[in-house]
Design a protein around this motif. Sequence first.
Motif, PDB file in Angstrom:
ATOM      1  N   PHE A   1      -7.769  -1.019  -3.470  1.00  0.00           N
ATOM      2  CA  PHE A   1      -7.018   0.118  -3.995  1.00  0.00           C
ATOM      3  C   PHE A   1      -7.912   1.223  -4.583  1.00  0.00           C
TER       4      PHE A   1
ATOM      5  N   ILE B   1      -9.037   3.758  -2.003  1.00  0.00           N
ATOM      6  CA  ILE B   1      -8.053   4.632  -1.355  1.00  0.00           C
ATOM      7  C   ILE B   1      -7.319   5.482  -2.390  1.00  0.00           C
TER       8      ILE B   1
ATOM      9  N   ASN C   1       2.881   5.778  -7.238  1.00  0.00           N
ATOM     10  CA  ASN C   1       1.781   6.291  -8.049  1.00  0.00           C
ATOM     11  C   ASN C   1       1.879   7.806  -8.176  1.00  0.00           C
ATOM     12  N   SER C   2       2.329   8.477  -7.098  1.00  0.00           N
ATOM     13  CA  SER C   2       2.532   9.924  -7.159  1.00  0.00           C
ATOM     14  C   SER C   2       3.622  10.276  -8.157  1.00  0.00           C
TER      15      SER C   2
ATOM     16  N   THR D   1       0.293   0.171  -9.635  1.00  0.00           N
ATOM     17  CA  THR D   1      -0.260  -1.035  -9.022  1.00  0.00           C
ATOM     18  C   THR D   1       0.221  -2.284  -9.753  1.00  0.00           C
TER      19      THR D   1
ATOM     20  N   LEU E   1      -6.048   4.656  -5.411  1.00  0.00           N
ATOM     21  CA  LEU E   1      -4.979   4.048  -6.204  1.00  0.00           C
ATOM     22  C   LEU E   1      -5.576   3.289  -7.383  1.00  0.00           C
TER      23      LEU E   1
ATOM     24  N   THR F   1       3.165   1.519  -3.295  1.00  0.00           N
ATOM     25  CA  THR F   1       2.338   1.821  -4.463  1.00  0.00           C
ATOM     26  C   THR F   1       1.841   3.251  -4.429  1.00  0.00           C
ATOM     27  N   SER F   2       1.453   3.736  -3.245  1.00  0.00           N
ATOM     28  CA  SER F   2       0.988   5.120  -3.115  1.00  0.00           C
ATOM     29  C   SER F   2       2.090   6.099  -3.497  1.00  0.00           C
TER      30      SER F   2
ATOM     31  N   VAL G   1       0.836  -1.205   0.000  1.00  0.00           N
ATOM     32  CA  VAL G   1       0.000   0.000   0.000  1.00  0.00           C
ATOM     33  C   VAL G   1       0.871   1.255   0.000  1.00  0.00           C
ATOM     34  N   VAL G   2       1.874   1.284   0.886  1.00  0.00           N
ATOM     35  CA  VAL G   2       2.714   2.479   1.016  1.00  0.00           C
ATOM     36  C   VAL G   2       3.550   2.707  -0.243  1.00  0.00           C
TER      37      VAL G   2
END
Length: 425
Positions: free
Chosen positions: A295, A298, A42-43, A223, A300, A38-39, A35-36
């Motif tokens: 995802f 949240i 993704n940015s 992702t 993503l 990928t977040s 999760v962390v």
Amino acid sequence: MIYKLWATMQKDVRVLLRDKVGIALMFVMPIILVVVVTSIQNSTFQLVGKNKLPILVQNRDTGKSSAQMIKAITEVGMFKVSQMPKGETNITDAMPHTDAMLGIVIPANFSAKIAAKSKSVSDKAMASFGLAGDSTKKDAGDVDPLTLYYNPVLQESIRLSVKGALQSALQMVESRETLRTLYFSINEKQLPEKLENDMLNNRTPVNEVPVSKDGTKSTPNATQHNVPAWTIFAMFFVIMSLGGSVVKEKVSGSYIRLKTLPTSYHVALISKQVVYLGVTMLQAAVIFSIGIWLFPYIGLPALNPPSDLLALVLTTVICGWCAVSYSICVGVYSDTQEQSNGFGAVSIVILACVGGLMVPSFAMQGAFKTAADISPMHWCLQAYYTLFLEGGKLKDILNNLVPLFLITLVIQFVTYLGLKRKNLI
């Protein structure tokens, strides 16, 4: 034989359920990681879209060309442009106050230099056309360079992209001024705005098409990159529970007692592999499910599963079996749980680095690129990427699964040698 295996599997499941810390490391840690990471990534992927780099502009020029330069930088689409605050004279002092990662200083004579250079180029062009113009005039010289300040935390790849974008904006300003000057020299009137835009914006577009084996044109996202990678990492982290379990039974004398019973160590070995292979399959199911269904809630991108589910299951089984085999091998050669956990954790991180989970394999050089071929994680990742990113089928990943299967057999053989050498079987 079947009854003995079933009883041994029940015992291993009970031992596993008592290991709360091991379960947390095998499930909670990979979920948090995926999760962390990928977040964050993704940015980075959306840097040119929603998340633009803040840039502070100090314009020391009062002419039109500097205003056009600021407009061109804005139109690049990569930057969030802000002007120098009033009262500030030093851009490096102002950058932290405005949270700007970049700062650019336009020199005081920018417009005059652009105009002089454009006039020089125009005169040379007119002379080459056989029209009025003095090609013997002294060259106006280059425009004074723009000064770009950047925060040291920016990676080199981002800085190169920024520099290329600014050079493109500067070239647009110079081309616009040269075109206006040349048109005025020929027609003795201003260049119409519509004609100017048509001539400057008449650029051939570039279409970006990801290469895929199934012919789809969907663009891979953070992702699709991260979920398979951290799933592999989670599988191999069963070493924290399985390796310690093997050491504990070895030290307690369980293997020696098995020699006095009407059974064999092979039953215990198969039992551990079946139970923990089930754990790795559950890990993959949980992480893939989070990517598919959680995802999007949240913010993503959702995980798009491959079309060939049989290939996905087969890849997961072989990857899980390799992870379980490696964990047992480390447990067999370790004398204490501390050795197993310490060496296991460090070796998994090293294999992940060499295998391309943390640094892309194509970016490696020399010996590290060669070392990737002996890392089982490399072949796991390539198989998953072929399925998730390239839309591959089972036939497309056989060249990855075969080396992974052979590495697993080698690990099994090394484990057998260790058991024989320690007289455990």
